[in-house]
Design a protein around this motif. Structure first.
Motif, PDB file in Angstrom:
ATOM      1  N   PHE A 279      32.641  57.633  36.724  1.00 40.09           N
ATOM      2  CA  PHE A 279      32.094  56.384  36.636  1.00 40.09           C
ATOM      3  C   PHE A 279      32.114  55.556  35.450  1.00 40.09           C
ATOM      4  O   PHE A 279      32.203  54.329  35.434  1.00 40.09           O
ATOM      5  N   ALA A 280      31.775  56.234  34.395  1.00 37.75           N
ATOM      6  CA  ALA A 280      32.216  55.631  32.818  1.00 37.75           C
ATOM      7  C   ALA A 280      33.475  54.924  32.713  1.00 37.75           C
ATOM      8  O   ALA A 280      33.626  53.769  32.351  1.00 37.75           O
TER       9      ALA A 280
ATOM     10  N   GLY B 183      33.727  51.884  35.174  1.00 40.14           N
ATOM     11  CA  GLY B 183      33.005  50.732  34.482  1.00 40.14           C
ATOM     12  C   GLY B 183      33.736  50.042  33.295  1.00 40.14           C
ATOM     13  O   GLY B 183      33.650  48.874  33.123  1.00 40.14           O
TER      14      GLY B 183
ATOM     15  N   TYR C  80      36.679  48.036  34.665  1.00 42.86           N
ATOM     16  CA  TYR C  80      36.219  46.800  35.667  1.00 42.86           C
ATOM     17  C   TYR C  80      35.741  45.743  34.543  1.00 42.86           C
ATOM     18  O   TYR C  80      36.096  44.625  34.436  1.00 42.86           O
ATOM     19  N   ALA C  81      35.077  46.209  33.408  1.00 46.05           N
ATOM     20  CA  ALA C  81      34.737  45.385  32.137  1.00 46.05           C
ATOM     21  C   ALA C  81      35.934  44.668  31.633  1.00 46.05           C
ATOM     22  O   ALA C  81      35.749  43.303  31.365  1.00 46.05           O
TER      23      ALA C  81
ATOM     24  N   THR D   4      37.330  41.396  41.571  1.00 47.43           N
ATOM     25  CA  THR D   4      36.558  42.489  42.027  1.00 47.43           C
ATOM     26  C   THR D   4      37.094  43.130  43.238  1.00 47.43           C
ATOM     27  O   THR D   4      37.072  44.553  43.246  1.00 47.43           O
TER      28      THR D   4
ATOM     29  N   GLU E 142      20.340  49.600  41.128  1.00 47.69           N
ATOM     30  CA  GLU E 142      21.596  49.349  40.686  1.00 47.69           C
ATOM     31  C   GLU E 142      22.290  48.451  41.689  1.00 47.69           C
ATOM     32  O   GLU E 142      22.935  47.356  41.599  1.00 47.69           O
TER      33      GLU E 142
ATOM     34  N   GLN F 150      23.924  44.470  41.251  1.00 46.13           N
ATOM     35  CA  GLN F 150      25.020  44.023  41.630  1.00 46.13           C
ATOM     36  C   GLN F 150      24.917  42.914  42.326  1.00 46.13           C
ATOM     37  O   GLN F 150      25.937  42.125  42.289  1.00 46.13           O
TER      38      GLN F 150
END
Length: 220
Positions: free
Chosen positions: A69-70, A73, A76-77, A93, A131, A135
């Motif tokens: 996930f990290a 993420g 994605y950023a 996205t 969460e 979103q």
């Protein structure tokens, strides 16, 4: 006085080797099918050394998931959040989800909420709800921004857009049979889905101004 036996210093790279090996085994075999002896052997350490780093298979899976996930993420950023156009941010996205599904089988497991992961309670229900709300609010904010900038249709159902993205991101999982039969390539199908998604959001372009026709000279 009995002298204490000095402990052998831990290999700082061992933990990461174990995580990388475990990730491959969880992806290929699932949680129940993953054998820690095999993970330790692939990581180049004894099973006892694996237990020095992780108390059990559950804690090993938790860290693999958290690490995944990290990394997702962070990508994605970097790849999506920095895009100036809200319309292209929404499109990116969807493309990002497709790239991750095709390139990273573990990401597919996370998106499907594999039963093994749910059974471990990796995140609490309340955390998932919060969460999810965050979103949804972010996507709706992008839609509002796009409408204000004239990029997105003003009549769009802003509440439906994040739901549509949530449904469409699972498309690769339903294209297997089509690709296997050679009817349509997965990449081409996903590109078409993204194009249709963009077209459905995009505000109609204003027609170019009509140039006035010069008056015709009368003949004498």
């Amino acid at each position: 006085m009995v002298a204490r036996r000095s402990q052998k210093p831990r290999d700082p790279a061992r933990r990461q080797r174990i995580l990388e090996a475990a990730r491959r085994h969880f992806t290929q075999h699932g949680f129940k099918g993953t054998n820690l002896d095999a993970v330790a052997a692939e990581a180049g350490c004894a099973k006892g050394a694996l237990y020095l780093e992780f108390a059990d298979k559950e804690s090993l899976l938790r860290e693999v998931v958290e690490q995944s996930f990290a990394a997702i993420g962070a990508r994605y950023a970097e790849e999506v959040m920095s895009i100036e156009s809200p319309l292209e941010r929404l499109v990116a996205t969807l493309r990002f989800a497709y790239r991750q599904l095709l390139a990273d089988p573990m990401f597919g497991k996370l998106l499907r909420e594999d039963p093994d992961l749910r059974a471990l309670g990796l995140t609490s229900d309340s955390q998932k709800v919060e969460e999810g709300k965050a979103q949804l609010a972010m996507i709706r904010g992008w839609v509002d921004e796009g409408i204000a900038r004239g990029e997105i249709r003003a009549d769009i159902d802003r509440d439906a857009v994040p739901i549509v993205i949530g449904v469409l991101r699972f498309a690769p999982q339903h294209l297997g049979m089509i690709a296997e039969l050679g009817l349509f390539s997965t990449e081409r199908a996903l590109d078409a889905i993204v194009d249709v998604f963009r077209a459905g959001l995009s505000a109609p372009k204003s027609p170019p101004p009509v140039k006035p026709t010069p008056p015709r000279r009368s003949r004498r």
